[in-house]
Design a protein around this motif. Structure first.
Motif, PDB file in Angstrom:
ATOM      1  N   ASP A 181       0.816  -1.212   0.000  1.00  0.00           N
ATOM      2  CA  ASP A 181       0.000   0.000   0.000  1.00  0.00           C
ATOM      3  C   ASP A 181       0.851   1.265   0.000  1.00  0.00           C
ATOM      4  O   ASP A 181       0.408   2.303  -0.491  1.00  0.00           O
ATOM      5  N   ASP A 182       2.060   1.202   0.561  1.00  0.00           N
ATOM      6  CA  ASP A 182       2.878   2.418   0.644  1.00  0.00           C
ATOM      7  C   ASP A 182       3.899   2.520  -0.494  1.00  0.00           C
ATOM      8  O   ASP A 182       3.893   3.481  -1.252  1.00  0.00           O
ATOM      9  N   THR A 183       4.745   1.538  -0.642  1.00  0.00           N
ATOM     10  CA  THR A 183       5.854   1.695  -1.595  1.00  0.00           C
ATOM     11  C   THR A 183       5.458   1.445  -3.045  1.00  0.00           C
ATOM     12  O   THR A 183       6.119   1.950  -3.951  1.00  0.00           O
ATOM     13  N   GLY A 184       4.403   0.693  -3.274  1.00  0.00           N
ATOM     14  CA  GLY A 184       3.952   0.473  -4.638  1.00  0.00           C
ATOM     15  C   GLY A 184       4.010  -0.978  -5.065  1.00  0.00           C
ATOM     16  O   GLY A 184       3.819  -1.882  -4.253  1.00  0.00           O
ATOM     17  N   ARG A 185       4.297  -1.171  -6.346  1.00  0.00           N
ATOM     18  CA  ARG A 185       4.209  -2.508  -6.950  1.00  0.00           C
ATOM     19  C   ARG A 185       5.561  -2.951  -7.483  1.00  0.00           C
ATOM     20  O   ARG A 185       6.305  -2.158  -8.067  1.00  0.00           O
ATOM     21  N   PHE A 186       5.860  -4.226  -7.266  1.00  0.00           N
ATOM     22  CA  PHE A 186       7.104  -4.813  -7.769  1.00  0.00           C
ATOM     23  C   PHE A 186       6.734  -5.963  -8.701  1.00  0.00           C
ATOM     24  O   PHE A 186       6.120  -6.946  -8.268  1.00  0.00           O
TER      25      PHE A 186
END
Lengths: 91, 308
Positions: free
Chosen positions: B73-78
């Motif tokens: 939810d915070d850093t994004g998608r990998f």
């Protein structure tokens, strides 16, 4: 004669040393079976249709165990498997 | 952001356009590359599992056309394609780079190793002349404290938290992030000359381990121990007993680094790998007397079982 419950289609049987682990991914259930439990699982339908057939097969493998003990152990395991959603009762 | 640099981690090399000050530089060819995405993300497919990180952040794992995608939810998608050699970061709403590094060194690289057929156990790993051992235990049950005592008893640290396992044959334990985090009491009692970082959330970290107590490369795995606290006044400070295969498998499935994220259609292959591991390597219950004053004695005994 009483019919045996059937393994739920999505359940994965994974053999390990002296037993097996069942996985129902949709329910996120992992269930450990000792060697006898794994043998009972493999005797469920389609291997056996009725509980008496399963008990005869098991008695052949474990002649030293009293028939009533085998029956009680199989009943207890089948109830627990059903409680965990791993087998479905025949209609 | 910097030009791409190479870092040693998990027995391999990470090439990254982002600096990783917590890792040592490396010069070998990379096993993994971390890039920032330049194209919009592709659609997400089956959701395989979720894992709550904290009250404000949940991790979710999805299947995609090219492999897997892990979202926070915070850093994004990998995005991690099926080759397990690339991690492509799509920045999220709170793209803090320190948090991103934590995600990469934790679940993202564990997932990349999973894509390459390995298992990432939540375990400490120590190398001895007779092979490596893995210590498996839920957080807070003394795994790191015993690992630190084993280092003092002559073991070389592979990892304190995430232990990558190659199923082989032979089964190999690879190095992880080589620092040890102890609670305040253990660090004060056992720390000796070791220099720990200041306390953060009740833990102090020992980062600058000398090279001679680090295992730099993969080591054949000799045994896996599932820790169980014993009575402080038990006769023996440490006792081991074999675990039946199905109990061992259940214990190890529960200690996969990716835990509930590897559900859905990834659960069965994960269980198969765990089962293969329990067939190839003995798994034992390790009962250690719950007494810090006897821990070094327990560590010396355990080390002696493996040629230490």
């Amino acid at each position: 004669m009483p019919l045996l419950p059937k393994p739920v289609v999505d359940v994965v049987f994974c053999e390990v040393e002296n037993g097996a682990v069942l996985l129902h991914a949709a329910q996120e259930v992992y269930y450990g079976l000792n060697q006898v439990g794994a043998e009972i699982w493999q005797l469920l339908p389609p291997a056996s249709a009725e509980i008496d057939g399963l008990l005869v097969s098991l008695q052949t493998r474990y002649p030293e165990v009293p028939a009533t003990t085998l029956r009680d152990d199989v009943d207890a395991l089948l109830l627990d498997l059903a409680a965990h959603g791993l087998v479905e009762t025949p209609a | 952001m910097t030009s791409a640099a190479h870092y040693a981690v998990f027995g391999g090399v990470l090439q990254s356009v982002f600096a990783f000050p917590e890792l040592r530089p490396a010069s070998a060819a990379p096993d993994w590359a971390l890039l920032e995405a330049t194209e919009p993300p592709t659609p997400l497919g089956e959701m395989l599992g979720t894992h709550p990180i904290n009250a404000n952040c949940t991790a979710r794992l999805f299947r995609t056309d090219e492999g897997l995608a892990l979202t926070f939810d915070d850093t994004g998608r990998f995005d991690i394609p099926a080759t397990g050699t690339l991690i492509r970061w799509h920045r999220g709403p709170a793209p803090d780079e320190a948090a991103m590094r934590t995600d990469v060194l934790g679940r993202c690289l564990a997932l990349a190793m999973h894509q390459r057929g390995m298992l990432a156990l939540h375990a400490a790993g120590l190398a001895f002349p007779g092979g490596a051992i893995a210590l498996v235990a839920p957080s807070g049950t003394g795994k790191s404290t015993l690992a630190f005592a084993l280092v003092r008893a002559g073991g070389r640290l592979l990892s304190d938290d995430t232990l990558p396992i190659e199923l082989g044959p032979p089964v190999l334990a690879r190095p992880g992030v080589q620092s040890i985090r102890l609670n305040e009491d253990s660090a004060a009692l056992l720390g000796g000359e070791a220099r720990f970082t200041p306390e953060v959330w009740g833990k102090r970290e020992y980062r600058d381990l000398p090279d001679d107590v680090r295992a730099p490369a993969a080591v054949p795995l000799a045994a896996i121990y599932v820790l169980s606290p014993g009575a402080a006044d038990a006769d023996a400070s440490v006792v081991a007993e074999p675990l039946p295969g199905f109990i061992a498998s259940l214990a190890l499935v529960g200690q996969h680094k990716l835990g509930a994220l590897l559900g859905g259609s990834e659960a069965a292959p994960t269980l198969s790998r765990v089962a293969a591991l329990t067939r190839a390597v003995p798994v034992r219950k390790l009962v250690v007397a719950r007494d810090l004053g006897r821990l070094q004695e327990a560590a010396a005994t355990l080390a002696s079982w493996h040629g230490g």
